[in-house]
Design a protein around this motif. Structure first.
Motif, PDB file in Angstrom:
ATOM      1  N   LEU A  29      30.530   4.358  65.223  1.00 11.18           N
ATOM      2  CA  LEU A  29      29.475   4.842  64.330  1.00 11.18           C
ATOM      3  C   LEU A  29      30.026   5.073  62.927  1.00 11.18           C
ATOM      4  CD1 LEU A  29      27.549   7.361  66.626  1.00 11.18           C
ATOM      5  CD2 LEU A  29      26.666   5.212  65.695  1.00 11.18           C
ATOM      6  N   SER A  34      16.408   2.403  68.316  1.00  6.23           N
ATOM      7  CA  SER A  34      16.956   1.951  67.034  1.00  6.23           C
ATOM      8  C   SER A  34      18.193   2.762  66.673  1.00  6.23           C
ATOM      9  CB  SER A  34      15.906   2.107  65.927  1.00  6.23           C
ATOM     10  OG  SER A  34      15.697   3.495  65.634  1.00  6.23           O
ATOM     11  N   LEU A  35      18.943   2.274  65.713  1.00  8.95           N
ATOM     12  CA  LEU A  35      20.136   2.995  65.269  1.00  8.95           C
ATOM     13  C   LEU A  35      19.760   4.349  64.691  1.00  8.95           C
ATOM     14  CD1 LEU A  35      23.170   3.133  64.701  1.00  8.95           C
ATOM     15  CD2 LEU A  35      22.749   1.895  62.559  1.00  8.95           C
ATOM     16  N   ASN A  36      18.702   4.408  63.919  1.00 10.98           N
ATOM     17  CA  ASN A  36      18.284   5.685  63.334  1.00 10.98           C
ATOM     18  C   ASN A  36      17.886   6.680  64.420  1.00 10.98           C
ATOM     19  OD1 ASN A  36      17.389   7.389  60.972  1.00 10.98           O
ATOM     20  ND2 ASN A  36      15.414   7.161  62.010  1.00 10.98           N
ATOM     21  N   TYR A  81      18.945   6.660  67.537  1.00  7.78           N
ATOM     22  CA  TYR A  81      20.171   7.023  68.259  1.00  7.78           C
ATOM     23  C   TYR A  81      20.911   8.138  67.528  1.00  7.78           C
ATOM     24  CZ  TYR A  81      24.673   6.507  70.662  1.00  7.78           C
ATOM     25  OH  TYR A  81      25.836   6.745  71.378  1.00  7.78           O
ATOM     26  N   CYS A  82      20.991   8.062  66.218  1.00  5.68           N
ATOM     27  CA  CYS A  82      21.749   9.036  65.441  1.00  5.68           C
ATOM     28  C   CYS A  82      20.965  10.331  65.220  1.00  5.68           C
ATOM     29  CB  CYS A  82      22.160   8.438  64.098  1.00  5.68           C
ATOM     30  SG  CYS A  82      23.301   7.053  64.240  1.00  5.68           S
ATOM     31  N   CYS A  87      22.820   3.246  76.596  1.00  9.96           N
ATOM     32  CA  CYS A  87      22.183   4.507  76.215  1.00  9.96           C
ATOM     33  C   CYS A  87      21.235   4.931  77.341  1.00  9.96           C
ATOM     34  CB  CYS A  87      21.411   4.328  74.913  1.00  9.96           C
ATOM     35  SG  CYS A  87      20.601   5.836  74.344  1.00  9.96           S
ATOM     36  N   GLN A 108      27.673   6.034  60.078  1.00 12.04           N
ATOM     37  CA  GLN A 108      26.718   6.848  60.835  1.00 12.04           C
ATOM     38  C   GLN A 108      27.459   7.899  61.653  1.00 12.04           C
ATOM     39  OE1 GLN A 108      23.420   6.566  60.574  1.00 12.04           O
ATOM     40  NE2 GLN A 108      23.449   4.715  59.298  1.00 12.04           N
ATOM     41  N   PRO A 152      22.217   0.402  70.082  1.00 17.19           N
ATOM     42  CA  PRO A 152      21.686  -0.300  68.899  1.00 17.19           C
ATOM     43  C   PRO A 152      22.774  -0.659  67.881  1.00 17.19           C
ATOM     44  CG  PRO A 152      21.329   2.040  68.658  1.00 17.19           C
ATOM     45  CD  PRO A 152      21.953   1.857  70.012  1.00 17.19           C
ATOM     46  N   PHE A 153      24.019  -0.656  68.288  1.00 17.31           N
ATOM     47  CA  PHE A 153      25.136  -1.047  67.423  1.00 17.31           C
ATOM     48  C   PHE A 153      26.231  -1.617  68.307  1.00 17.31           C
ATOM     49  CE2 PHE A 153      25.518   3.338  68.648  1.00 17.31           C
ATOM     50  CZ  PHE A 153      26.866   3.516  68.966  1.00 17.31           C
ATOM     51  N   ARG A 213      26.509  11.078  64.989  1.00 16.23           N
ATOM     52  CA  ARG A 213      25.511  11.615  65.911  1.00 16.23           C
ATOM     53  C   ARG A 213      25.724  13.112  66.071  1.00 16.23           C
ATOM     54  NH1 ARG A 213      27.771   9.761  71.921  1.00 16.23           N
ATOM     55  NH2 ARG A 213      29.978  10.181  71.485  1.00 16.23           N
TER      56      ARG A 213
END
Length: 323
Positions: free
Chosen positions: A218, A192-194, A196-197, A176, A223, A270-271, A225
């Protein structure tokens, strides 16, 4: 119907070259033009081929011609056979210094700008008479490789494409990327994943698939994006990211190499996304061609030796987050 084995000594093997042109073009005039012979000469070849195979091979269908079932069957093996004959005749006598072929190569803007100029310099030292046409890869790249428009491509290639061969340049993973003074980077600790999305994304659409693979992973974890900007060029996306709060996902070695130039930072995703191979890919039609064998093997060596390649980045850093 003819029976028994054919006496090979009685067959003009040049007819197989004419047959390939006829089957590819489906038209006597175009096949004649392709082999630089007269239309009457190609018509004579077709008559001889019909007699040899005891089949019309091409039959009229409206204003065009269609291949018979026998012709379709022959076409499946003909390219391989002609390639093997070419390899038998050419490979042992190939000399790069005598090659005057034009090679067409599709790749990303990153390879074109940062890696290929030095690659070209090295090619021309040993093969000064070759010409290279470089194009930026896009969504039509695989079809152009298959239809003969391209000799080679670099790609994050899906192995399920039929009729393609490849050499591996290296293996990498996604990272990223964001501007160096981005609030997340100033805070430290990655993303974090949150986050990122939630953040807006800029994506690179050129070259291998760097979009669908991320969105697919995702989706597996429920999830998604938001994509605010898309462009085929790494350099364009890097400039956009450097002047905004958007983030971009790209191969880690490219993020590492471009970060200093564009004032960027990068960190691990983050994933989970599986690592992928960088490859040099070509079609079956070129697999046995001596000059092509030299060109692609040399390409692999020169790209791997580049200071901007994955191999160079791997040898100097295993860092997962650069702030």
């Amino acid at each position: 119907m003819k029976t028994g084995r054919v006496n090979l000594a009685s067959v003009n093997l040049n007819l197989l070259v004419a047959l390939k042109a006829l089957l590819d073009e489906g038209n006597v005039t175009r096949a004649a033009s392709r082999l630089n012979i007269t239309q009457s000469g190609m018509s004579k070849n077709l008559r001889n081929l019909r007699e040899l195979f005891d089949d019309p091979l091409l039959v009229r269908s409206g204003n065009n011609f269609a291949l018979t079932e026998r012709a379709i069957e022959l076409n499946q093996d003909l390219e391989r056979i002609l390639g093997e004959v070419t390899e038998l005749l050419d490979r042992s006598s190939f000399e790069p210094a005598e090659c005057d072929r034009t090679f067409t190569f599709a790749t990303s803007d990153y390879v074109a700008e940062y890696i290929f100029p030095k690659v070209l310099e090295n090619y021309l030292k040993v093969a000064p008479n070759i010409s290279i046409r470089l194009e930026i890869a896009d969504s039509s790249t695989i079809s152009k490789l298959s239809n003969g428009s391209y000799d080679l491509i670099t790609s994050m290639l899906d192995s399920q494409y039929q009729g393609l061969h490849h050499l591996v340049i290296g293996r990498d993973q996604f990272a990223c990327c964001m501007r160096k003074n981005h609030p997340l980077m100033l805070r430290g600790g990655g993303i974090s994943l949150n986050e990122y999305c939630t953040l807006d994304h800029a994506i690179i659409t050129g070259g291998g698939d760097k979009v669908q693979v991320i969105d697919a992973e995702l989706a597996k974890i429920g999830q998604r994006r938001t994509i605010r900007f898309a462009a085929p060029l790494f350099t364009t996306v890097c400039k956009v990211v450097s002047g905004s709060d958007m983030i971009a996902t790209m191969p880690s070695h490219i993020a590492s190499n471009l970060a200093p130039e564009f004032g960027l930072s990068w960190c691990a995703l983050p994933f989970y996304v599986e690592s992928f191979d960088y490859t040099i890919a070509w079609h079956e039609r070129h697999h046995h061609d001596a000059s092509h064998i030299w060109f692609r093997n040399t390409m692999q060596q020169l790209v791997q030796a580049s200071l901007y390649s994955y191999m160079a980045q791997e040898s100097t850093s295993n860092v997962l987050c650069v702030l």
